[in-house]
Design a protein around this motif. Structure first.
Motif, PDB file in Angstrom:
ATOM      1  N   ASP A 162      -7.947   2.314  -2.987  1.00 33.11           N
ATOM      2  CA  ASP A 162      -7.434   2.793  -4.270  1.00 33.11           C
ATOM      3  C   ASP A 162      -5.946   3.107  -4.107  1.00 33.11           C
ATOM      4  OD1 ASP A 162      -6.740   4.204  -6.551  1.00 33.11           O
ATOM      5  OD2 ASP A 162      -8.641   5.303  -6.659  1.00 33.11           O
ATOM      6  N   GLU A 163      -5.101   2.192  -4.582  1.00 35.49           N
ATOM      7  CA  GLU A 163      -3.664   2.347  -4.358  1.00 35.49           C
ATOM      8  C   GLU A 163      -3.099   3.565  -5.076  1.00 35.49           C
ATOM      9  OE1 GLU A 163       0.189  -0.412  -5.193  1.00 35.49           O
ATOM     10  OE2 GLU A 163      -1.469  -1.354  -4.094  1.00 35.49           O
ATOM     11  N   ASP A 164      -3.624   3.868  -6.260  1.00 33.32           N
ATOM     12  CA  ASP A 164      -3.151   5.049  -6.980  1.00 33.32           C
ATOM     13  C   ASP A 164      -3.465   6.317  -6.197  1.00 33.32           C
ATOM     14  OD1 ASP A 164      -2.155   3.536  -9.073  1.00 33.32           O
ATOM     15  OD2 ASP A 164      -3.970   3.737 -10.298  1.00 33.32           O
ATOM     16  N   ALA A 165      -4.652   6.374  -5.591  1.00 34.13           N
ATOM     17  CA  ALA A 165      -5.034   7.542  -4.800  1.00 34.13           C
ATOM     18  C   ALA A 165      -4.157   7.666  -3.554  1.00 34.13           C
ATOM     19  CB  ALA A 165      -6.505   7.451  -4.406  1.00 34.13           C
ATOM     20  N   VAL A 166      -3.850   6.535  -2.928  1.00 42.87           N
ATOM     21  CA  VAL A 166      -2.974   6.531  -1.753  1.00 42.87           C
ATOM     22  C   VAL A 166      -1.615   7.116  -2.110  1.00 42.87           C
ATOM     23  CG1 VAL A 166      -1.698   5.041  -0.158  1.00 42.87           C
ATOM     24  CG2 VAL A 166      -4.132   4.643  -0.575  1.00 42.87           C
ATOM     25  N   ASP A 167      -1.089   6.669  -3.234  1.00 45.07           N
ATOM     26  CA  ASP A 167       0.221   7.131  -3.686  1.00 45.07           C
ATOM     27  C   ASP A 167       0.191   8.624  -4.011  1.00 45.07           C
ATOM     28  OD1 ASP A 167       2.941   5.939  -4.540  1.00 45.07           O
ATOM     29  OD2 ASP A 167       2.403   7.193  -6.246  1.00 45.07           O
ATOM     30  N   LEU A 168      -0.830   9.052  -4.736  1.00 45.54           N
ATOM     31  CA  LEU A 168      -0.938  10.456  -5.128  1.00 45.54           C
ATOM     32  C   LEU A 168      -1.100  11.362  -3.916  1.00 45.54           C
ATOM     33  CD1 LEU A 168      -1.156  12.570  -7.368  1.00 45.54           C
ATOM     34  CD2 LEU A 168      -3.605  12.073  -7.508  1.00 45.54           C
ATOM     35  N   LEU A 169      -1.945  10.945  -2.958  1.00 44.27           N
ATOM     36  CA  LEU A 169      -2.165  11.764  -1.764  1.00 44.27           C
ATOM     37  C   LEU A 169      -0.895  11.887  -0.931  1.00 44.27           C
ATOM     38  CD1 LEU A 169      -4.389  13.333  -0.294  1.00 44.27           C
ATOM     39  CD2 LEU A 169      -4.865  11.262   1.014  1.00 44.27           C
ATOM     40  N   ALA A 170      -0.148  10.789  -0.801  1.00 40.71           N
ATOM     41  CA  ALA A 170       1.109  10.835  -0.055  1.00 40.71           C
ATOM     42  C   ALA A 170       2.093  11.800  -0.707  1.00 40.71           C
ATOM     43  CB  ALA A 170       1.720   9.442   0.035  1.00 40.71           C
ATOM     44  N   ARG A 171       2.111  11.806  -2.015  1.00 41.31           N
ATOM     45  CA  ARG A 171       3.042  12.699  -2.707  1.00 41.31           C
ATOM     46  C   ARG A 171       2.568  14.151  -2.647  1.00 41.31           C
ATOM     47  NH1 ARG A 171       6.729   9.417  -4.165  1.00 41.31           N
ATOM     48  NH2 ARG A 171       6.226   7.238  -4.638  1.00 41.31           N
ATOM     49  N   THR A 172       1.264  14.350  -2.640  1.00 40.07           N
ATOM     50  CA  THR A 172       0.722  15.702  -2.473  1.00 40.07           C
ATOM     51  C   THR A 172       1.072  16.264  -1.095  1.00 40.07           C
ATOM     52  OG1 THR A 172      -1.118  15.215  -3.964  1.00 40.07           O
ATOM     53  CG2 THR A 172      -1.393  17.076  -2.462  1.00 40.07           C
ATOM     54  N   HIS A 173       0.871  15.468  -0.054  1.00 40.64           N
ATOM     55  CA  HIS A 173       1.244  15.915   1.294  1.00 40.64           C
ATOM     56  C   HIS A 173       2.754  16.137   1.383  1.00 40.64           C
ATOM     57  CE1 HIS A 173      -2.743  15.546   2.744  1.00 40.64           C
ATOM     58  NE2 HIS A 173      -2.769  14.231   2.876  1.00 40.64           N
ATOM     59  N   GLY A 174       3.513  15.310   0.700  1.00 37.87           N
ATOM     60  CA  GLY A 174       4.960  15.485   0.709  1.00 37.87           C
ATOM     61  C   GLY A 174       5.391  16.822   0.146  1.00 37.87           C
ATOM     62  N   LEU A 175       4.693  17.287  -0.893  1.00 37.05           N
ATOM     63  CA  LEU A 175       5.023  18.583  -1.490  1.00 37.05           C
ATOM     64  C   LEU A 175       4.910  19.712  -0.473  1.00 37.05           C
ATOM     65  CD1 LEU A 175       3.220  18.337  -4.961  1.00 37.05           C
ATOM     66  CD2 LEU A 175       5.688  18.446  -4.568  1.00 37.05           C
ATOM     67  N   ALA A 176       3.981  19.556   0.483  1.00 37.51           N
ATOM     68  CA  ALA A 176       3.760  20.615   1.477  1.00 37.51           C
ATOM     69  C   ALA A 176       4.949  20.813   2.396  1.00 37.51           C
ATOM     70  CB  ALA A 176       2.510  20.300   2.304  1.00 37.51           C
ATOM     71  N   VAL A 177       5.760  19.767   2.550  1.00 40.44           N
ATOM     72  CA  VAL A 177       6.884  19.856   3.489  1.00 40.44           C
ATOM     73  C   VAL A 177       8.218  19.469   2.844  1.00 40.44           C
ATOM     74  CG1 VAL A 177       5.546  19.622   5.606  1.00 40.44           C
ATOM     75  CG2 VAL A 177       6.230  17.567   4.385  1.00 40.44           C
ATOM     76  N   GLY A 178       8.243  19.434   1.521  1.00 39.71           N
ATOM     77  CA  GLY A 178       9.505  19.254   0.827  1.00 39.71           C
ATOM     78  C   GLY A 178      10.074  17.851   0.845  1.00 39.71           C
ATOM     79  N   VAL A 179       9.207  16.831   0.906  1.00 41.72           N
ATOM     80  CA  VAL A 179       9.666  15.440   0.826  1.00 41.72           C
ATOM     81  C   VAL A 179       8.853  14.742  -0.249  1.00 41.72           C
ATOM     82  CG1 VAL A 179      10.400  15.343   3.239  1.00 41.72           C
ATOM     83  CG2 VAL A 179       8.072  14.673   2.640  1.00 41.72           C
ATOM     84  N   SER A 180       9.252  13.546  -0.628  1.00 38.51           N
ATOM     85  CA  SER A 180       8.571  12.871  -1.730  1.00 38.51           C
ATOM     86  C   SER A 180       7.253  12.229  -1.320  1.00 38.51           C
ATOM     87  CB  SER A 180       9.491  11.819  -2.357  1.00 38.51           C
ATOM     88  OG  SER A 180       9.822  10.816  -1.420  1.00 38.51           O
ATOM     89  N   ALA A 181       7.059  11.949  -0.030  1.00 41.30           N
ATOM     90  CA  ALA A 181       5.807  11.348   0.434  1.00 41.30           C
ATOM     91  C   ALA A 181       5.610  11.658   1.920  1.00 41.30           C
ATOM     92  CB  ALA A 181       5.810   9.837   0.217  1.00 41.30           C
ATOM     93  N   ALA A 182       4.378  11.934   2.296  1.00 37.42           N
ATOM     94  CA  ALA A 182       4.080  12.256   3.701  1.00 37.42           C
ATOM     95  C   ALA A 182       2.629  11.930   4.000  1.00 37.42           C
ATOM     96  CB  ALA A 182       4.357  13.731   3.988  1.00 37.42           C
ATOM     97  N   GLU A 183       2.311  11.863   5.299  1.00 37.94           N
ATOM     98  CA  GLU A 183       0.938  11.769   5.770  1.00 37.94           C
ATOM     99  C   GLU A 183       0.624  13.006   6.596  1.00 37.94           C
ATOM    100  OE1 GLU A 183       0.397   6.916   5.883  1.00 37.94           O
ATOM    101  OE2 GLU A 183       1.091   7.947   7.685  1.00 37.94           O
ATOM    102  N   ALA A 184      -0.636  13.423   6.549  1.00 35.86           N
ATOM    103  CA  ALA A 184      -1.042  14.674   7.193  1.00 35.86           C
ATOM    104  C   ALA A 184      -1.937  14.391   8.391  1.00 35.86           C
ATOM    105  CB  ALA A 184      -1.779  15.556   6.191  1.00 35.86           C
ATOM    106  N   LEU A 185      -1.620  15.009   9.519  1.00 34.63           N
ATOM    107  CA  LEU A 185      -2.387  14.812  10.751  1.00 34.63           C
ATOM    108  C   LEU A 185      -2.688  16.151  11.405  1.00 34.63           C
ATOM    109  CD1 LEU A 185       0.221  12.421  10.953  1.00 34.63           C
ATOM    110  CD2 LEU A 185      -1.723  11.468  12.162  1.00 34.63           C
ATOM    111  N   LEU A 186      -3.558  16.096  12.404  1.00 29.42           N
ATOM    112  CA  LEU A 186      -3.951  17.289  13.150  1.00 29.42           C
ATOM    113  C   LEU A 186      -3.676  17.056  14.630  1.00 29.42           C
ATOM    114  CD1 LEU A 186      -5.443  20.042  13.417  1.00 29.42           C
ATOM    115  CD2 LEU A 186      -7.585  18.738  13.552  1.00 29.42           C
ATOM    116  N   ILE A 187      -2.797  17.856  15.192  1.00 30.71           N
ATOM    117  CA  ILE A 187      -2.517  17.771  16.626  1.00 30.71           C
ATOM    118  C   ILE A 187      -3.633  18.489  17.384  1.00 30.71           C
ATOM    119  CG2 ILE A 187      -0.962  18.455  18.490  1.00 30.71           C
ATOM    120  CD1 ILE A 187       1.334  18.331  16.496  1.00 30.71           C
TER     121      ILE A 187
END
Length: 218
Positions: A180-205
């Protein structure tokens, strides 16, 4: 050259979860390998298309594909636990990465869980190698919200490349739900909000040794 290994259950898992991160790493000169445990197509005539889609997506992102067990399997559950750990052991020994990226053991997909546990079991053999996990690719389950990230990778410049790679998996007769490309885009932008950028991916170290960290990311 820094080597990064992604261990994923199925083709498209890595692109969905960390396609932008892998593109960023490749852009920064890392040698990125995605080791796939299965092909994940039950019809014999579609398996070559699925494999070709993975290779085409890799060309777009900038990584190379390594088919574990020579791509003989379509579900991780076809492999006994001991054999799955052996396959992970072998690919980590072959690649000798600074960091291994894989599924989270809290995922909602059984194949993802079994592979994550196998990577965790294998990790006892490579204590100096970093271990990072990505969350569930299925957004519609409660477990997706339970994944707690502690590493956010900005992918503003790589997001379109990620989506282009995912489009490779749209082929006639595909035996799985298209990304779902729309979901991919929305999730990237949601993660981006967490760190002040327009798009991000979230991982666990889970484990990072200072001198073997992801280059330029931590």
């Amino acid at each position: 050259m820094t080597r990064v290994l992604v261990v994923a259950a199925h083709p498209d898992d890595a692109e969905l979860a960390v396609g932008g991160t892998l593109a960023l790493l490749a852009d920064r000169g890392a040698e990125v390998t995605v080791a796939l445990a299965t092909v994940s197509e039950f019809r014999a005539d579609l398996r070559p298309l699925r494999r070709a889609a993975a290779e085409e997506a890799a060309g777009i992102i900038g990584h190379r594909i390594r088919w574990m067990a020579e791509g003989h399997y379509d579900q991780v559950e076809q492999l006994p636990d001991y054999r799955l750990v052996e396959l992970v052991d072998a690919v980590v020994e072959e690649i000798d990465p600074a960091v291994v990226i894989t599924h989270w053991e809290g995922d909602s997909h059984g194949d993802h869980v079994r592979l994550a546990r196998s990577v965790l079991a294998s990790s006892r053999r490579w204590p100096g190698t970093g271990l990072v996990q990505f969350g569930p690719n299925e957004y519609r389950t409660p477990l997706h919200g339970e994944f707690t990230a502690n590493l956010y990778v900005p992918i503003t410049e790589q997001l379109e490349r990620k989506k282009k790679a995912l489009r490779c998996y749209r082929y006639p007769g595909q035996g799985f739900r298209a990304p779902d490309e729309d979901a991919v885009d929305l999730l990237a932008r949601t993660h981006g909000l967490a760190v002040g950028v327009s798009a991000a991916e979230a991982l666990l170290i889970r484990r990072i040794r200072w001198n073997s960290a992801l280059p330029g990311l931590v």
